[in-house]
Design a protein around this motif. Sequence first.
Motif, PDB file in Angstrom:
ATOM      1  N   ILE A  31      66.394  48.621  28.127  1.00  0.00           N
ATOM      2  CA  ILE A  31      66.688  48.759  29.561  1.00  0.00           C
ATOM      3  C   ILE A  31      67.689  49.899  29.669  1.00  0.00           C
ATOM      4  CG2 ILE A  31      67.635  47.696  31.633  1.00  0.00           C
ATOM      5  CD1 ILE A  31      67.370  45.030  30.565  1.00  0.00           C
ATOM      6  N   ILE A  33      70.200  52.016  32.194  1.00  0.00           N
ATOM      7  CA  ILE A  33      70.850  51.840  33.495  1.00  0.00           C
ATOM      8  C   ILE A  33      71.775  53.016  33.810  1.00  0.00           C
ATOM      9  CG2 ILE A  33      72.556  50.401  34.725  1.00  0.00           C
ATOM     10  CD1 ILE A  33      71.453  48.014  33.068  1.00  0.00           C
ATOM     11  N   HIS A  49      62.402  49.555  30.813  1.00  0.00           N
ATOM     12  CA  HIS A  49      62.802  49.484  32.219  1.00  0.00           C
ATOM     13  C   HIS A  49      63.911  50.496  32.451  1.00  0.00           C
ATOM     14  CE1 HIS A  49      60.833  45.599  32.357  1.00  0.00           C
ATOM     15  NE2 HIS A  49      61.551  45.218  31.317  1.00  0.00           N
ATOM     16  N   ILE A  51      66.697  51.303  35.422  1.00  0.00           N
ATOM     17  CA  ILE A  51      67.193  50.703  36.656  1.00  0.00           C
ATOM     18  C   ILE A  51      68.383  51.491  37.185  1.00  0.00           C
ATOM     19  CG2 ILE A  51      68.036  48.556  37.707  1.00  0.00           C
ATOM     20  CD1 ILE A  51      66.888  47.128  35.176  1.00  0.00           C
ATOM     21  N   GLU A  63      71.472  39.633  37.614  1.00  0.00           N
ATOM     22  CA  GLU A  63      70.116  39.535  38.173  1.00  0.00           C
ATOM     23  C   GLU A  63      69.074  40.282  37.337  1.00  0.00           C
ATOM     24  OE1 GLU A  63      71.419  38.972  42.802  1.00  0.00           O
ATOM     25  OE2 GLU A  63      70.386  40.813  42.232  1.00  0.00           O
ATOM     26  N   VAL A  64      69.483  41.433  36.742  1.00  0.00           N
ATOM     27  CA  VAL A  64      68.502  42.179  35.946  1.00  0.00           C
ATOM     28  C   VAL A  64      68.360  41.589  34.534  1.00  0.00           C
ATOM     29  CG1 VAL A  64      68.788  44.322  37.226  1.00  0.00           C
ATOM     30  CG2 VAL A  64      70.119  43.961  35.132  1.00  0.00           C
TER      31      VAL A  64
END
Lengths: 231, 85
Positions: A31, A33, A49, A51, A63-64
């Motif tokens: 992920i 970010i 991902h 974000i 939440e992620v």
Amino acid sequence: MGEKKFFAVIGLGSFGYYVATKLAEKGYEVIAIDIDENKVDDISNKVTHAIQLNALDEKVLREVGLMDVDVAIIAIKDIATSILLSSFLKEDLKIKYVVAKASDQKHGKVLEKIGVDRIIYPELESADRLANNLISPSIFDIIELSSSHNLVEIKAPDIFVGKTLEEIDLRKRFDINIIAIKRNQPSTTETYKLSFEESIIISPSPKERIIEGDILVMVGLKEHLEKIEKL
Amino acid sequence: MEPDKEKILEAGYFYFQNQKFKKAIKIFEKGLSMFPNDIDIYYNLGIVYESINEIEKAKECFKKVLEIDRDNTDAKKHLEKLVNI
């Protein structure tokens, strides 16, 4: 350890970007970010991902699903943000392994107090590497093992090329052990377009012959290794 | 492809495969004197230099390829890797 690790990289400056894409290239779930939408867009097709969010927004971080990652890498320049985030990931989200980039020793000290598992100083490390490389271009890497011993990676000096490890006998002559040889093997794909594959020979046999361009990974006393570097 | 250029690429390939890197370099350099600015020869010379860890020389070759063909993805890939060493 059998299962594949799951990574988060927070902060997508050049360092964070390279770490995230490298891990993804190696097949890991990542992920990535950042607060900057452009940086998130740039990396979006390279990681699992990407974000865009404010790393200090604790609610959104939960939440992620950030608590599910095995390793979090904090690559944020701003010292205050990096410290607050490190503390949140370690103490609240209880992430098993947190790595943080420090801009200087003071920043590193604070991260250490918070309980960050690994602190890295990329600027310092690359400056060291550059200085060593300028002093001796044949040195590819140096890792300090103790105050007296180093592990070095150097390009095989010309006088070693064509000889076996037995013949150069570094153990006897300099009390140095060659623990691995990194070698690029020509690969047979297209005749008109050359390519090679990187290989590493771990614990090479005494009969192993050194080829031009080999990188020798050696362990020994610093002063002994320096003698080889000057060959 | 011109027959002479083909011969150069084949000879370079032969020496490279047999780990005779210095000879491969000589062949490709000779090739460049006959076909200046040829991206295939520059690229292969870059690969030979990279494989023997002559990083600066390899970079020069890949840069040359990109000067001539700025969208050459292979040369770009190799150059990016070498910049990080």
